[in-house]
Design an enzyme around this catalytic site. Structure first.
Site, PDB file in Angstrom:
ATOM      1  N   ASP A  37       0.869  -1.180   0.000  1.00 56.55           N
ATOM      2  CA  ASP A  37       0.000   0.000   0.000  1.00 56.55           C
ATOM      3  C   ASP A  37       0.907   1.232   0.000  1.00 56.55           C
ATOM      4  O   ASP A  37       1.499   1.583   1.024  1.00 56.55           O
ATOM      5  CB  ASP A  37      -0.895   0.006   1.237  1.00 56.55           C
ATOM      6  CG  ASP A  37      -1.994  -1.048   1.185  1.00 56.55           C
ATOM      7  OD1 ASP A  37      -1.783  -2.103   0.553  1.00 56.55           O
ATOM      8  OD2 ASP A  37      -3.064  -0.827   1.798  1.00 56.55           O
TER       9      ASP A  37
ATOM     10  N   LYS B 271      -6.860   3.319  -3.725  1.00 54.12           N
ATOM     11  CA  LYS B 271      -7.286   3.334  -2.328  1.00 54.12           C
ATOM     12  C   LYS B 271      -7.522   4.775  -1.896  1.00 54.12           C
ATOM     13  O   LYS B 271      -6.749   5.668  -2.248  1.00 54.12           O
ATOM     14  CB  LYS B 271      -6.199   2.671  -1.472  1.00 54.12           C
ATOM     15  CG  LYS B 271      -6.450   2.670   0.026  1.00 54.12           C
ATOM     16  CD  LYS B 271      -5.318   1.924   0.736  1.00 54.12           C
ATOM     17  CE  LYS B 271      -5.391   2.087   2.243  1.00 54.12           C
ATOM     18  NZ  LYS B 271      -4.276   1.395   2.938  1.00 54.12           N
TER      19      LYS B 271
ATOM     20  N   LYS C 163     -10.227   0.265  -2.806  1.00 56.56           N
ATOM     21  CA  LYS C 163     -10.180   0.064  -1.350  1.00 56.56           C
ATOM     22  C   LYS C 163     -10.510   1.367  -0.627  1.00 56.56           C
ATOM     23  O   LYS C 163      -9.673   2.255  -0.535  1.00 56.56           O
ATOM     24  CB  LYS C 163      -8.804  -0.434  -0.917  1.00 56.56           C
ATOM     25  CG  LYS C 163      -8.667  -0.647   0.595  1.00 56.56           C
ATOM     26  CD  LYS C 163      -7.283  -1.155   0.961  1.00 56.56           C
ATOM     27  CE  LYS C 163      -7.077  -1.186   2.471  1.00 56.56           C
ATOM     28  NZ  LYS C 163      -5.733  -1.680   2.853  1.00 56.56           N
TER      29      LYS C 163
END
Length: 335
Positions: A167, A235, A271
């Protein structure tokens, strides 16, 4: 993802851009995207958020939410013992109910990856197969303010230690200053740093930190930029900035993913992370995913919740359902 798939993705990006991804080309493409109708977007999100859910579907929805959670600890005081406790919760969310599914992944700082993998043991693996992945935040999380060399080393070390997912955070300052090539190049280089010794790649989630992007148009542009540069997921947030995930922003990102799929046939994950604390809110996201990109996106390699407290509320609702609290109702309102 294999090297061949990476190459094909790069070729698709260049074809869509109509040239090399320099600042001029990226600006022309990103600022040529249709503007976002903020009122319309927020009205669509509000409408999707009012959907009722049948009692017979509620159990499925609650289990689905659990199976899509990245259970997270990202604190300076994290220890191997705290990570082991997190993993135990990920593997057995409800110790009193062996039918309760596992979460999709545990998300930790890079130096905690070996501890997470050791604690998972044989349960470490692909969440689409009922196992639990290890995700590591990288690239100077949460600010993203470090040299590229440091970001690449941060990523490569986590991948070498066994992280299945990275991430990363974009440099929001560079993006807001219009330095699109710099952001593109950093994402692309981090993607290369996700390469394993066997030639496969760890999945790359690109954190936009939408709460700092100020406008829906910027969120849309950043989403396209992240996908063009090779992100496997887009995300919303680090969870360290407010506002974090919101339903309108997630809907907008899902629309970008839908449009990318229509153009290329490639599926990109989404996400939302930060601020999703209740089952009621999480179900709104499930409905939004199903209505925007389709139910096929409701699987771990295409949709995740980044959360630390959501799981507790889902388990509470699940236990209430099991005791018959909602018996006799065709539709339920989740509190």
């Amino acid at each position: 993802m294999s090297s061949t798939e990476i190459q094909r993705s790069e070729e698709r990006a260049l074809e869509l851009l109509g040239g090399e991804p320099d600042d001029a080309t990226l600006r022309r493409f990103l600022h040529g995207l249709p503007g976002v109708d903020a009122v319309g977007l927020e009205q669509r999100a509000a409408s999707l958020g009012t959907r009722s859910i049948k009692t017979t579907s509620k159990a499925w929805a609650l289990d689905k939410i659990i199976s899509l959670i990245d259970l997270t600890t990202l604190e300076g005081a994290d220890t191997p013992g705290k990570v082991r406790s997190l993993v135990a919760k990920a593997l057995t969310p409800d110790a009193g109910d062996p039918t309760c599914p596992r979460v999709a992944a545990v998300c930790v700082y890079g130096d905690m990856v070996p501890s997470a993998i050791e604690a998972l043991g044989a349960a470490h693996g692909d969440p689409d197969d009922g196992l639990v992945s290890v995700a590591a935040v990288a690239t100077a999380f949460p600010s993203g303010r470090a040299s590229l060399d440091i970001k690449l080393a941060d990523t490569a070390e986590a991948v070498a230690d066994g992280a299945d997912e990275i991430d990363m955070v974009i440099d929001r300052g560079a993006f807001l200053a219009g330095r699109y090539h710099l952001v593109f190049e950093q994402i692309a280089r981090v993607k290369q740093a996700c390469r394993r010794a066997d030639g496969t790649y760890a999945s790359l989630k690109v954190i936009l930190e939408t709460g700092e992007l100020n406008t829906y148009d910027n969120v849309k542009r950043a989403s396209w930029l992240a996908i063009l540069a090779g992100g496997d997921f887009i995300k919303t947030s680090t969870g360290k900035v407010s506002p974090a995930a919101t339903l309108p922003v997630t809907l907008l990102m899902l629309e970008v993913v839908r449009d990318w799929h229509r153009l290329t046939g490639e599926r990109i994950g989404v996400k939302p992370a930060g601020g999703i604390r209740t089952s009621k809110d999480a179900i709104k996201y499930l409905v939004t995913v199903a209505e925007t990109v389709g139910e096929e996106w409701l699987q771990p390699h295409l949709f995740r919740f980044g959360a630390s407290s959501l799981l507790n509320d889902v388990l509470r609702q699940r236990q209430k359902l099991a005791t018959g609290h909602y018996a006799g109702a065709d539709y339920v309102t989740i509190d």
